[in-house]
Design an enzyme around this catalytic site. Structure first.
Site, PDB file in Angstrom:
ATOM      1  N   GLY A  70       2.399   2.601  10.641  1.00  0.00           N
ATOM      2  CA  GLY A  70       3.488   3.376  10.571  1.00  0.00           C
ATOM      3  C   GLY A  70       3.921   3.963  11.783  1.00  0.00           C
TER       4      GLY A  70
ATOM      5  N   SER B 104       3.540  -2.075  10.301  1.00  0.00           N
ATOM      6  CA  SER B 104       4.822  -2.128  10.426  1.00  0.00           C
ATOM      7  C   SER B 104       5.789  -3.538  10.198  1.00  0.00           C
ATOM      8  CB  SER B 104       5.125  -1.750  11.681  1.00  0.00           C
ATOM      9  OG  SER B 104       4.419  -0.205  12.643  1.00  0.00           O
TER      10      SER B 104
ATOM     11  N   HIS C  91      -9.550   0.479   5.457  1.00  0.00           N
ATOM     12  CA  HIS C  91      -7.936   0.683   6.137  1.00  0.00           C
ATOM     13  C   HIS C  91      -8.665   2.159   7.606  1.00  0.00           C
ATOM     14  CE1 HIS C  91      -4.018   1.956   6.415  1.00  0.00           C
ATOM     15  NE2 HIS C  91      -3.464   1.146   5.694  1.00  0.00           N
TER      16      HIS C  91
ATOM     17  N   ASN D 167       1.022  -1.023   0.307  1.00  0.00           N
ATOM     18  CA  ASN D 167      -0.317  -0.068   0.284  1.00  0.00           C
ATOM     19  C   ASN D 167       0.641   1.780   0.457  1.00  0.00           C
ATOM     20  OD1 ASN D 167      -1.950   1.587   0.022  1.00  0.00           O
ATOM     21  ND2 ASN D 167      -2.283   0.831   2.746  1.00  0.00           N
TER      22      ASN D 167
ATOM     23  N   GLU E 181      -6.945   4.467   7.639  1.00  0.00           N
ATOM     24  CA  GLU E 181      -6.585   5.718   7.862  1.00  0.00           C
ATOM     25  C   GLU E 181      -7.370   6.727   6.876  1.00  0.00           C
ATOM     26  OE1 GLU E 181      -2.002   4.844   7.414  1.00  0.00           O
ATOM     27  OE2 GLU E 181      -3.323   5.438   5.901  1.00  0.00           O
TER      28      GLU E 181
ATOM     29  N   LYS F 205       0.176   4.382  -0.294  1.00  0.00           N
ATOM     30  CA  LYS F 205      -0.972   5.449  -0.235  1.00  0.00           C
ATOM     31  C   LYS F 205      -0.687   6.427  -0.380  1.00  0.00           C
ATOM     32  CE  LYS F 205      -0.676   3.141   4.961  1.00  0.00           C
ATOM     33  NZ  LYS F 205       0.044   3.232   6.324  1.00  0.00           N
TER      34      LYS F 205
ATOM     35  N   GLU G 233      -5.185  -5.239  10.634  1.00  0.00           N
ATOM     36  CA  GLU G 233      -3.918  -4.837  10.737  1.00  0.00           C
ATOM     37  C   GLU G 233      -4.673  -3.611  12.011  1.00  0.00           C
ATOM     38  OE1 GLU G 233      -1.611  -3.027   6.324  1.00  0.00           O
ATOM     39  OE2 GLU G 233      -4.611  -1.721   7.116  1.00  0.00           O
TER      40      GLU G 233
END
Length: 324
Positions: free
Chosen positions: A240, A280, A164, A80, A166, A82, A234
């Site tokens: 991140g 990560s 996701h 991904n 985010e 992003k 996730e």
């Protein structure tokens, strides 16, 4: 998962039982081990009391170089990208991926920013498929800034990443809205990488399973079929941040997700659906994560922007290969 010898004695069984009662980050897992009697041995009692995701070594037998996973699908690694990259930097990344030696028994998908999909599609090896990072809930129209499934198909993309964290926690998409997106994409024959995962405060409150199951249910209530869905677990606190779930923590959630699918959708879907880990993941931790029985691959963020490291993660499938 690690294979357990059938020659375990009482002391070894006790030691293994003690290890399995350690706190995993979700709950304590207790394994009851009966005392040996003249009619039973401790090894048999041990395996009789462990859940379905700890299996006798003999059940894992296979020919050399067989990939051993709880699910029946092929190892799957997604990248991904992003909101990262420029024409020049992505050209370099594509060049690195095109020249990398990649294991053959892995499905590989990358998700560039939408504005660069055409560039990447036209220069990347056919070995790697392309995903979009988002889509609308239905046919395109007066929806400023959105991307329709029809446009994704027009660019010859086969996948879309949905749910996701985010998109959930920054953009504000809720479970039902994400489920509608997934349903429309699947109806248009676009595969869905369906993301689920808990916030740090939810994990610390012991709500990891509740959150993941609620998010899964929103997909299950909406989608027409699970044939083209890959689930990506996730944990939000690991995305991140440089933090990563331990292999045991990730395996526990993956096993629970597979069990939920078996009980709430079907045993066949539970077996066939690939459950991949994201958070990560990097070249240093991928091998140990890949060894876990219910981890069927990865969804990779920052490390997927580094061609050689992403290749290392893809090739971690070799950690799952077992010899007869």
């Amino acid at each position: 998962m690690a294979l357990v010898s059938t020659s375990l004695g009482g002391r070894a069984v006790s030691q293994l039982s003690a290890q399995l009662t350690q706190f995993s980050g979700l709950r304590k897992v207790f394994v009851r081990v009966e005392n040996s009697t003249t009619d039973s041995n401790p090894t048999q009692c041990f395996f009789g009391n462990v859940g379905s995701h700890v299996q006798h070594a003999s059940s894992r037998k296979g020919c050399r170089a067989v990939v051993a996973m709880a699910g029946s699908g092929k190892f799957f690694v997604g990248g991904n990208w992003k909101c990262n990259g420029t024409k020049d930097s992505l050209s370099k990344l594509v060049s690195d991926l095109n020249s990398a030696a990649l294991e053959s028994d892995v499905d590989i998908v990358v998700a560039p920013p939408f504005v660069y999909i055409d560039q990447v599609k036209n220069s990347l090896s056919d070995r790697i498929e392309i995903a979009a990072q988002n889509c609308w809930t239905g046919k395109g129209g007066a929806f400023t800034g959105e991307i329709s499934v029809e446009q994704i198909k027009d660019l010859d993309c086969n996948w879309v990443v949905l749910g996701h964290s985010e998109r959930r926690h920054i953009i504000g998409e809720d479970d039902q809205f994400i489920g509608k997106k997934a349903a429309y994409a699947l109806n248009q024959n676009i595969g869905v990488i369906a993301c689920i995962g808990e916030l740090l405060e939810e994990r610390e409150a012991g709500k990891t399973f509740d959150v993941c199951f609620q998010q899964l249910k929103a997909f299950a209530d909406a989608v027409p079929s699970w044939d083209k869905i890959v689930i990506a677990y996730e944990p939000v606190w690991a995305i991140g941040t440089g933090k990563v779930a331990t292999p045991e923590q990730a395996q526990e959630v993956h096993a629970a997700v597979r069990d939920w699918l078996s009980k709430n959708v079907s045993a066949d879907v539970a077996s066939k659906t690939r459950i991949i880990y994201g958070g990560s993941v990097n070249g240093g931790n991928c091998a140990e994560l890949a060894k876990q029985e219910d981890i069927d691959g990865f969804l990779v963020g920052g490390a997927s922007l580094k061609g050689p490291e992403f290749a290392t993660i893809i090739n971690s499938v070799s950690s799952k290969k077992v010899a007869a």
